[in-house]
Design a protein around this motif. Structure first.
Motif, mmCIF file in Angstrom:
data_model
loop_
_atom_site.group_PDB
_atom_site.id
_atom_site.type_symbol
_atom_site.label_atom_id
_atom_site.label_comp_id
_atom_site.label_asym_id
_atom_site.label_seq_id
_atom_site.Cartn_x
_atom_site.Cartn_y
_atom_site.Cartn_z
ATOM 1 N N ASP A 171 42.316 36.387 38.981
ATOM 2 C CA ASP A 171 42.149 37.679 39.531
ATOM 3 C C ASP A 171 42.547 37.247 41.118
ATOM 4 O O ASP A 171 42.207 38.137 41.962
ATOM 5 C CB ASP A 171 40.746 37.789 39.504
ATOM 6 C CG ASP A 171 40.216 38.496 38.172
ATOM 7 O OD1 ASP A 171 41.041 39.073 37.423
ATOM 8 O OD2 ASP A 171 39.266 37.831 37.695
ATOM 9 N N TYR A 207 45.889 36.621 43.791
ATOM 10 C CA TYR A 207 47.522 36.809 43.597
ATOM 11 C C TYR A 207 47.777 36.583 45.181
ATOM 12 O O TYR A 207 47.025 36.897 46.223
ATOM 13 C CB TYR A 207 47.947 38.010 43.360
ATOM 14 C CG TYR A 207 47.668 38.176 41.889
ATOM 15 C CD1 TYR A 207 48.967 37.941 41.475
ATOM 16 C CD2 TYR A 207 46.777 38.436 41.029
ATOM 17 C CE1 TYR A 207 48.946 38.307 39.736
ATOM 18 C CE2 TYR A 207 46.438 38.709 39.840
ATOM 19 C CZ TYR A 207 47.742 38.447 39.301
ATOM 20 O OH TYR A 207 47.725 38.691 37.610
ATOM 21 N N GLY A 252 44.766 45.659 46.617
ATOM 22 C CA GLY A 252 43.935 44.841 45.613
ATOM 23 C C GLY A 252 42.836 45.698 45.307
ATOM 24 O O GLY A 252 42.443 45.600 43.853
ATOM 25 N N VAL A 293 42.247 43.336 41.764
ATOM 26 C CA VAL A 293 42.521 42.063 42.069
ATOM 27 C C VAL A 293 42.415 41.647 43.676
ATOM 28 O O VAL A 293 42.325 42.495 44.196
ATOM 29 C CB VAL A 293 44.113 41.476 41.677
ATOM 30 C CG1 VAL A 293 44.036 41.560 40.127
ATOM 31 C CG2 VAL A 293 45.009 42.468 42.320
ATOM 32 N N THR A 294 42.144 40.339 43.998
ATOM 33 C CA THR A 294 42.309 39.897 45.341
ATOM 34 C C THR A 294 43.644 39.479 45.588
ATOM 35 O O THR A 294 44.251 38.733 44.832
ATOM 36 C CB THR A 294 41.154 38.741 45.333
ATOM 37 O OG1 THR A 294 39.884 39.125 45.089
ATOM 38 C CG2 THR A 294 41.324 38.014 46.674
ATOM 39 N N ARG A 330 51.444 37.455 35.089
ATOM 40 C CA ARG A 330 51.395 37.280 36.388
ATOM 41 C C ARG A 330 52.360 37.983 37.184
ATOM 42 O O ARG A 330 51.974 38.777 37.920
ATOM 43 C CB ARG A 330 50.970 36.163 36.961
ATOM 44 C CG ARG A 330 49.820 35.360 36.779
ATOM 45 C CD ARG A 330 49.608 34.023 37.561
ATOM 46 N NE ARG A 330 49.354 34.278 38.882
ATOM 47 C CZ ARG A 330 48.037 34.249 39.497
ATOM 48 N NH1 ARG A 330 47.036 34.291 38.736
ATOM 49 N NH2 ARG A 330 47.950 34.584 40.677
ATOM 50 N N MET A 355 51.798 41.837 37.060
ATOM 51 C CA MET A 355 50.758 42.235 37.831
ATOM 52 C C MET A 355 51.393 42.179 39.306
ATOM 53 O O MET A 355 51.180 43.035 40.417
ATOM 54 C CB MET A 355 49.547 41.379 37.884
ATOM 55 C CG MET A 355 48.550 41.620 39.128
ATOM 56 S SD MET A 355 48.034 43.537 39.106
ATOM 57 C CE MET A 355 46.719 43.504 37.866
#
Length: 409
Positions: A35, A37, A60, A65-66, A309, A312
């Motif tokens: 979670d 990036y 985010g 996500v962070t 990944r 995202m």
């Protein structure tokens, strides 16, 4: 104020290929928090770092996500990314100067953005090319910049002079405005990418081309610079100045006009009583296009071998380069949004920079024709105008530059 486009040292392609190839073959290195990036960029200025942090916080939240920001000086982004590649810890999103991106792409280090679902709809062809290598779109620009002519309105008004639009007018105006400690014009002809960036609008608007440095058109552009120096309208220190130095001279009243970019606007506006204007860079003959260089960073997805990944990462880029984020970032940073719809809104909000938007419309990428070979041409050009401005004939300096560029040394 840090320079918003300047790439760092040229890194040999063989080194890039070896490092990146190792990463791709061996797959993803360290285990990562699913979670969290990372975005690696050159936003080391306090204000740019803050604006990017705000963008990443909004994106985010939207994506669940962070997103963490790592910032290093522009000249170190490439070497930092290569070190991270060798330790298999590449960031999820890598912001590269557009002139450095082809080197990474050629080595197989980037994922094509269209493969990850990002489109180029509403992005002008010149800006798509800016983020492409050999026809494949690897880098999404949020905003772009270029060079323009900045002038001191009060100085020109007092002298009863109009803003020049042709080379002849600029030479005459610069000569008339040179007085005492004040030069008519300031520009960067330093032996680095700053100087090459500033030379391209003269070379391109005169019909010159980076694929043939020893052409009469390139020599004509260099001779024009030499004529300004001979007139005394340019300082002899021009050959040592960066674009930041040029801005300092203009702000101090030591130059009536300067060639520079919008990354200086925040600093210009900090000086009370400085009444400046902005116009397109003058052209050889009336009616010619003023063709400047596109500058700025592009957001890329490094090839880490982790497909999920990477998907995202593309969504993060899609958010960062979304219309609303582009407008916000462009207004903060005085850049021009890359998206046509966003740029139309921006024009209504920053009318004083309309000349810059017009200049962007005809601007082009430095690497469009040469890709990863741009760095050797740039080095050859730097050497050529340093020699020519200190006395060597332009033709001689440029013949040597063309040989040097072709041999890649």
């Amino acid at each position: 104020m840090s320079n918003r486009f300047t790439p760092g040292v040229a890194v040999p392609l063989t080194v890039v290929s070896a490092l990146i190839g190792g990463v791709v073959l061996s797959g993803c290195g360290q285990q990562r928090d699913p979670d969290v990036y990372t975005v690696l960029n050159s936003s080391t200025d306090e204000s740019y770092h803050r604006w990017d942090a705000q963008t990443l916080a909004r994106c985010g939240k939207q994506l669940g996500v962070t997103i963490e920001q790592q910032s290093v000086p522009a000249s170190q982004v490439m070497t930092k990314a290569l070190r991270m590649a060798s330790s298999k810890s590449l960031p999820d999103v890598l912001q590269l100067d557009a002139s450095e991106m082809p080197t990474f792409a050629e080595a197989g280090g980037l994922i094509p953005l269209k493969d990850l679902g990002l489109s180029t709809r509403d992005i002008p062809e010149g800006i798509v090319n800016f983020g492409s290598y050999e026809g494949t779109y690897y880098g999404a620009a949020r905003t772009v910049n270029t060079l323009a002519l900045f002038y001191n309105k009060d100085t020109l008004d007092k002298a009863g002079l109009k803003v020049p639009t042709t080379w002849a007018e600029m030479r005459e105006t610069a000569k008339e405005l040179t007085h005492g400690k004040r030069y008519g014009l300031a520009l960067s002809a330093g032996g680095a990418e700053d100087g090459v960036f500033q030379f391209t609008p003269f070379m391109w608007s005169n019909g010159g081309d980076e694929t043939k440095l020893d052409s009469p058109e390139v020599a004509g552009a260099l001779d024009y610079w030499k004529s300004l120096l001979k007139d005394g309208s340019l300082s002899k220190s021009t050959v040592n100045w960066t674009q930041a130095d040029v801005n300092d001279q203009f702000m101090a009243g030591n130059a009536a006009m300067m060639i520079n970019g919008p990354w200086q606007v925040e600093t210009l506006n900090s000086k009370k009583g400085l009444n400046w204007g902005i116009a397109q860079i003058p052209v050889p003959e009336a009616g010619d296009d003023s063709v400047g260089p596109l500058g700025g960073g592009v957001l890329t997805v490094p090839n880490t071998g982790d497909g999920e990944r990477e998907k995202m990462s593309a969504k993060i880029i899609g958010c960062m380069a979304g219309e609303q984020e582009q407008i916000t970032y462009a207004i903060n940073s005085w850049m021009v949004p890359a998206n046509e719809k966003a740029a139309a809104v921006w024009r209504t909000k920053a009318p004083e920079l309309a000349a810059l938007a017009d200049q962007v419309a005809t601007a082009r990428s430095r690497t469009a024709k040469l890709g990863a070979r741009w760095s050797s041409v740039s080095l050859a050009l730097q050497s050529a105008f340093q020699s020519a401005l200190t006395g060597e004939p332009s033709e001689t300096a440029l013949k040597r530059a063309q040989k040097r560029a072709t041999s890649g040394n």
